[in-house]
Scaffold this motif. Structure first.
Motif, PDB file in Angstrom:
ATOM      1  N   ASN A   1       0.890  -1.335  -0.178  1.00 25.73           N
ATOM      2  CA  ASN A   1      -0.056   0.023   0.008  1.00 25.73           C
ATOM      3  C   ASN A   1       0.930   1.218  -0.002  1.00 25.73           C
ATOM      4  OD1 ASN A   1       0.773  -0.315   2.618  1.00 25.73           O
ATOM      5  ND2 ASN A   1      -1.091   0.722   3.398  1.00 25.73           N
ATOM      6  N   GLY A   2       2.209   1.195  -0.461  1.00 28.88           N
ATOM      7  CA  GLY A   2       3.074   2.386  -0.564  1.00 28.88           C
ATOM      8  C   GLY A   2       3.672   2.670   0.889  1.00 28.88           C
ATOM      9  N   ILE A   3       4.313   3.697   0.856  1.00 29.62           N
ATOM     10  CA  ILE A   3       5.077   4.218   1.951  1.00 29.62           C
ATOM     11  C   ILE A   3       4.566   5.605   2.639  1.00 29.62           C
ATOM     12  CG2 ILE A   3       7.334   2.963   1.079  1.00 29.62           C
ATOM     13  CD1 ILE A   3       8.275   6.102   0.657  1.00 29.62           C
ATOM     14  N   GLN A   4       4.783   5.879   3.765  1.00 29.45           N
ATOM     15  CA  GLN A   4       4.287   7.120   4.272  1.00 29.45           C
ATOM     16  C   GLN A   4       5.679   7.874   4.808  1.00 29.45           C
ATOM     17  OE1 GLN A   4       2.817   9.892   4.087  1.00 29.45           O
ATOM     18  NE2 GLN A   4       1.022   8.263   3.936  1.00 29.45           N
ATOM     19  N   ILE A   5       5.693   9.154   4.888  1.00 33.19           N
ATOM     20  CA  ILE A   5       6.779   9.962   5.020  1.00 33.19           C
ATOM     21  C   ILE A   5       6.520  11.070   5.959  1.00 33.19           C
ATOM     22  CG2 ILE A   5       7.723   9.543   2.786  1.00 33.19           C
ATOM     23  CD1 ILE A   5       6.627  11.953   1.727  1.00 33.19           C
ATOM     24  N   PHE A   6       5.425  10.926   7.057  1.00 33.68           N
ATOM     25  CA  PHE A   6       5.319  11.677   8.252  1.00 33.68           C
ATOM     26  C   PHE A   6       5.530  10.877   9.256  1.00 33.68           C
ATOM     27  CE2 PHE A   6       0.941  10.990   6.927  1.00 33.68           C
ATOM     28  CZ  PHE A   6       0.314  11.026   7.854  1.00 33.68           C
ATOM     29  N   PRO A   7       5.616  11.418  10.676  1.00 30.28           N
ATOM     30  CA  PRO A   7       5.833  10.711  11.758  1.00 30.28           C
ATOM     31  C   PRO A   7       4.796   9.914  12.229  1.00 30.28           C
ATOM     32  CG  PRO A   7       7.021  12.986  11.961  1.00 30.28           C
ATOM     33  CD  PRO A   7       5.884  12.914  10.680  1.00 30.28           C
ATOM     34  N   GLY A   8       5.339   8.821  13.033  1.00 32.14           N
ATOM     35  CA  GLY A   8       4.434   8.181  13.760  1.00 32.14           C
ATOM     36  C   GLY A   8       4.627   6.544  13.738  1.00 32.14           C
ATOM     37  N   SER A   9       5.838   6.242  13.803  1.00 34.41           N
ATOM     38  CA  SER A   9       6.200   4.712  13.710  1.00 34.41           C
ATOM     39  C   SER A   9       7.415   4.457  14.429  1.00 34.41           C
ATOM     40  CB  SER A   9       6.356   4.248  12.215  1.00 34.41           C
ATOM     41  OG  SER A   9       7.730   5.035  11.848  1.00 34.41           O
ATOM     42  N   MET A  10       7.628   3.260  14.858  1.00 37.08           N
ATOM     43  CA  MET A  10       9.032   2.932  15.488  1.00 37.08           C
ATOM     44  C   MET A  10       9.347   1.272  14.967  1.00 37.08           C
ATOM     45  SD  MET A  10      10.081   2.918  19.422  1.00 37.08           S
ATOM     46  CE  MET A  10       9.698   1.425  19.719  1.00 37.08           C
ATOM     47  N   PRO A  11      10.712   0.993  14.527  1.00 34.45           N
ATOM     48  CA  PRO A  11      10.867  -0.385  14.234  1.00 34.45           C
ATOM     49  C   PRO A  11      11.066  -1.058  15.644  1.00 34.45           C
ATOM     50  CG  PRO A  11      12.907   0.913  14.265  1.00 34.45           C
ATOM     51  CD  PRO A  11      11.678   1.791  14.281  1.00 34.45           C
ATOM     52  N   LEU A  12      10.745  -2.461  15.512  1.00 32.02           N
ATOM     53  CA  LEU A  12      10.572  -3.317  16.623  1.00 32.02           C
ATOM     54  C   LEU A  12      11.830  -4.308  16.615  1.00 32.02           C
ATOM     55  CD1 LEU A  12       6.833  -3.964  16.664  1.00 32.02           C
ATOM     56  CD2 LEU A  12       8.024  -2.111  18.099  1.00 32.02           C
ATOM     57  N   TYR A  13      12.439  -4.638  17.779  1.00 38.49           N
ATOM     58  CA  TYR A  13      13.496  -5.421  17.900  1.00 38.49           C
ATOM     59  C   TYR A  13      13.196  -6.464  19.266  1.00 38.49           C
ATOM     60  CZ  TYR A  13      15.878  -2.534  14.718  1.00 38.49           C
ATOM     61  OH  TYR A  13      16.398  -1.577  13.535  1.00 38.49           O
ATOM     62  N   LYS A  14      13.730  -7.670  18.922  1.00 41.22           N
ATOM     63  CA  LYS A  14      13.822  -8.547  19.923  1.00 41.22           C
ATOM     64  C   LYS A  14      15.440  -9.311  20.129  1.00 41.22           C
ATOM     65  CE  LYS A  14      10.984 -11.485  20.492  1.00 41.22           C
ATOM     66  NZ  LYS A  14       9.974 -12.917  20.377  1.00 41.22           N
ATOM     67  N   ASN A  15      16.060  -8.963  21.111  1.00 42.97           N
ATOM     68  CA  ASN A  15      17.347  -9.305  21.348  1.00 42.97           C
ATOM     69  C   ASN A  15      18.370  -8.819  20.246  1.00 42.97           C
ATOM     70  OD1 ASN A  15      16.762 -11.164  23.452  1.00 42.97           O
ATOM     71  ND2 ASN A  15      15.988 -12.682  21.800  1.00 42.97           N
ATOM     72  N   GLY A  16      18.097  -7.395  19.898  1.00 40.57           N
ATOM     73  CA  GLY A  16      18.799  -6.733  19.071  1.00 40.57           C
ATOM     74  C   GLY A  16      18.585  -6.951  17.570  1.00 40.57           C
ATOM     75  N   VAL A  17      17.593  -7.668  17.165  1.00 41.06           N
ATOM     76  CA  VAL A  17      17.102  -8.064  15.677  1.00 41.06           C
ATOM     77  C   VAL A  17      15.747  -7.549  15.363  1.00 41.06           C
ATOM     78  CG1 VAL A  17      16.737 -10.156  14.399  1.00 41.06           C
ATOM     79  CG2 VAL A  17      18.510 -10.521  16.275  1.00 41.06           C
ATOM     80  N   LEU A  18      16.021  -6.967  14.182  1.00 42.13           N
ATOM     81  CA  LEU A  18      14.567  -6.202  13.756  1.00 42.13           C
ATOM     82  C   LEU A  18      13.573  -7.502  13.616  1.00 42.13           C
ATOM     83  CD1 LEU A  18      13.439  -3.877  12.529  1.00 42.13           C
ATOM     84  CD2 LEU A  18      14.041  -4.805  10.230  1.00 42.13           C
TER      85      LEU A  18
END
Length: 718
Positions: free
Chosen positions: A647-664
């Motif tokens: 569905n495309g990308i978005q370029i204004f704020p409101g997200s965070m990548p999630l990691y477990k044990n340092g892994v995306l």
């Protein structure tokens, strides 16, 4: 904590109360509650004496921890909200006493901190009590209140755990109350009838005829379903994209018209513009805010406010490329995405947002590049005339909402014509046979409660699932539920930026995806704007994509190697070594770098300002351009050729990548309120899954400028 603060904290989350009642089995209207109104009654479940009770902050149900996760200054005791009948909601909290008895017959005094009305339910009063600091894991207690010598019944509430409490009082019986249907749980997307749609179209056409203008009129319900399109005799058949850029070339495209830079110059059927305008007003508006396509155009340009140099880009810069017809999330999408072209108005019935109307007739699909001139385009004047009798409440109009001290645009109309309405069957023109008049359509959403917070879900993405890509670190279904629950609970106490009245909490959509962009769960709080449903997934997918090890490879493979090269020239490898939020990715996607600093070169993902327009923003548009043209010409395709970005990308704020044990492992995306609020809620949901500090985007410098990661609002909580 003041009584006023408590009132603000829960007042606009009333749907949770209704849902707790519903979950307790109170599905019918019980007339007995009216007879009980002369007594002081605490409301219980229908089949037991267990009280209808909520944590006053998180809205979680029992059992209640004696101490809260949030400190309230001098103490961190949990506050419980009870509901009573037969009590004046204007009663002072200090005139009411409350106590609890545990299984050992020990009695505890409970401080009453708030008494107030329940919106839309005049027969019930909310009461907030503080758990006594001497209470621990005591199990069931019987709680009662007293007022002017009158004692209520006592209801059973679990503290620490459920069970092990005293027996019910002699003669105790369930005391359920009358309830209304849960807010937001209607079977249709609003309440517009075929008669309503005909009235709105007739009012629009009558106004257009009085102005000697021929236009196309579109009406949608609150989720963007088209409820009718009317083309007046002589109305232009097409309209052309003009986003404020350098202008179209004269190289004709046999399918979409004149195309030059991005979509500037593209010619499309006028009805598509009218539908997108109507849908934009509908998808943006709620019972807490009423926005138009003019509002949207005001917040998507290279400066905010538009035309003011050395100001950052609009807070929703890039939102126009969402809710697209190629999306796998928002169904139906809007044919041209969200519109910034003035000529729409939201439709309200009894204070509830139920749809939108859009007008197209000047042959140009654009944005207002100079909002200071108070132009009054006839399309917008006609839209206002169309909504006579369906106007939004004045308090929540966009021009009563300030963002960073800037009053938003709403409508540039001083007075709209009010001619006699021509009978629908005599209107000059015809209904589009492919888009006939109909009533509001079945909703895409069903009601649900997640983390104690009332809202809605799309059955395609609920119940929440684990990542189908199984690794030692992949997200489990339980973890997805925890992430979304924590985000919803944070949103429930976050001070809203775009809602009235002041003191409302944020209402957002929350999405979690895995590293391949697979949606693991999406949840909308009650009355969250519908536009955020698609955008929240875009944001999550974008953060996961940019933070992934193969972002550069995928972009090159899709034919966008030039952007990879530009990023590499700025020291960005797009190889998983940096954890990108959308705030960081969007910062790199502005026509000025740093954002808003005139006369500086563009970010690596943007177009230079001499060729930039809202329809030619750079990578975001280029990713979807070909496939969107395919869909507009009758074909089928996802929005991009990259599998993880359908569905495309978005370029204004409101997200965070999630990691477990340092892994995306994925990302969380939030959309529906101010972007700083969205960032805060994303962080709240992602607590425990944040990226290692050393790889966060704010540890990276581009052209000597530190990239952002997240930004939180000042005094964020209610």
């Amino acid at each position: 904590m003041t009584a006023k603060s408590f009132g603000r904290r829960w007042r606009f989350s009333f749907a949770a109360f209704l849902w707790v009642l519903a979950m307790a089995g109170l599905s019918s209207l019980l007339q007995s509650s009216r007879a009980q109104a002369s007594k002081l009654v605490l409301i219980s479940q229908e089949t037991s004496t267990r009280g209808i009770a909520l944590d006053s902050v998180t809205l979680k149900r029992e059992p209640f921890d004696p101490t809260s996760e949030v400190s309230w200054g001098n103490d961190n005791q949990t506050r419980i909200m009870l509901f009573a009948m037969g009590l004046d909601p204007k009663t002072s909290a200090t005139s009411i006493t409350a106590n609890a008895e545990d299984g050992s017959n020990k009695t505890y005094s409970l401080t009453v901190e708030y008494v107030g009305p329940v919106p839309e339910q005049s027969w019930v009063t909310a009461i907030v009590v503080r758990i006594n600091e001497q209470m621990a894991d005591v199990g069931d207690v019987l709680i009662g209140i007293s007022y002017q010598g009158i004692n209520s019944n006592r209801v059973r509430v679990g503290v620490g755990h459920v069970g092990d409490g005293p027996p019910d009082d002699v003669g105790a019986a369930p005391t359920p109350g009358t309830i209304a249907p849960p807010v937001g749980a209607t079977a249709t997307a609003g309440t517009l009838t075929t008669s309503d749609v005909q009235t709105i179209i007739a009012q629009a056409v009558s106004a257009a005829a009085s102005l000697n203008r021929a236009v196309t009129v579109a009406v949608t319900d609150k989720e963007g379903n088209v409820l009718g399109v009317f083309k007046m005799t002589g109305a232009p058949a097409t309209t052309q994209f003009r986003g404020g850029g350098p202008g179209p070339s004269q190289t004709p495209n046999p399918i979409t018209g004149f195309v030059s830079l991005g979509f500037d110059g593209t010619v499309v059927p006028a009805k598509l513009a009218a539908i997108s305008k109507a849908g934009t007003a509908a998808l943006f508006s709620t019972r807490g805010n009423a926005f138009t396509s003019r509002t949207a155009g005001f917040i998507i340009q290279e400066h905010f406010p538009p035309g003011v140099d050395f100001k950052s880009g609009g807070p929703l810069y890039g939102v126009q490329f969402s809710s697209l017809p190629c999306s796998d999330i928002k169904m139906p999408g809007l044919p041209l995405g969200l519109s910034g072209d003035p000529g729409s108005a939201p439709i309200y019935k009894n204070g509830e947002a139920v749809g939108g109307v859009g007008i197209e007739g000047d042959g140009v699909y654009t944005v207002d590049r100079d909002p200071t001139d108070f132009d009054q385009p006839f399309e917008e004047v006609i839209a206002v005339s169309a909504t006579r009798g369906f106007e939004s409440p004045s308090l929540i109009r966009g021009d009563n909402i300030l963002v960073d001290g800037i009053r938003l645009a709403y409508l540039n109309v001083t007075s709209a014509p009010n001619p006699a309405t021509i009978a629908f069957g005599s209107l000059p023109g015809a209904i589009d046979p492919l888009l006939p008049v109909r009533a509001a359509q079945p909703s895409q959403f069903t009601a649900a409660v997640v983390g104690g917070i009332a809202g809605e879900v799309d059955p395609r993405f609920f119940p929440f699932i684990a990542s189908p890509t199984l690794t030692a670190n992949s997200l489990t279904a339980v973890e997805v539920n925890t992430i979304i629950s924590h985000a919803a609970q944070q949103a429930n106490i976050t001070r809203a930026a775009i809602r009235q009245p002041l003191g409302s909490n944020a209402r957002v959509s929350i999405a979690v995806v895995d590293t391949n962009g697979v949606v693991l769960g999406v949840f909308r709080q009650t009355d969250a704007p519908v536009f955020g449903f698609d955008v929240s997934v875009q944001k999550a997918r974008t953060a996961a994509f940019y933070s992934g090890a193969n972002a550069a490879t995928l972009l090159r493979g899709a034919g966008f190697g030039s952007y990879v090269d530009r990023a590499a020239a700025d020291g960005l490898k797009l190889d998983g070594s940096v954890a990108f939020t959308d705030r960081a990715g969007g910062f790199l996607h502005r026509p000025f770098f740093p954002d808003g600093i005139n006369n500086s070169p563009a970010g690596p993902f943007s177009r230079e300002i001499n060729e930039w327009s809202v329809f030619n923003v750079g990578l975001q548009l280029d990713l979807i351009k070909t496939n969107l043209q395919t869909v507009l010409s009758g074909g089928a395709a996802p929005c991009t050729s990259i599998p993880s970005l359908p569905n495309g990308i978005q370029i204004f704020p409101g997200s965070m990548p999630l990691y477990k044990n340092g892994v995306l492992v994925g990302a969380i995306g939030i959309s529906g309120d101010g972007v700083d609020q969205d960032d805060l809620i994303a962080a709240g949901g992602g607590a425990g899954f944040a990226p290692p500090a050393s790889i966060r985007s704010d540890q990276v410098f581009v052209r000597g400028v530190r990239l952002p990661f997240l930004k939180f609002p000042r005094s964020p909580n209610l």
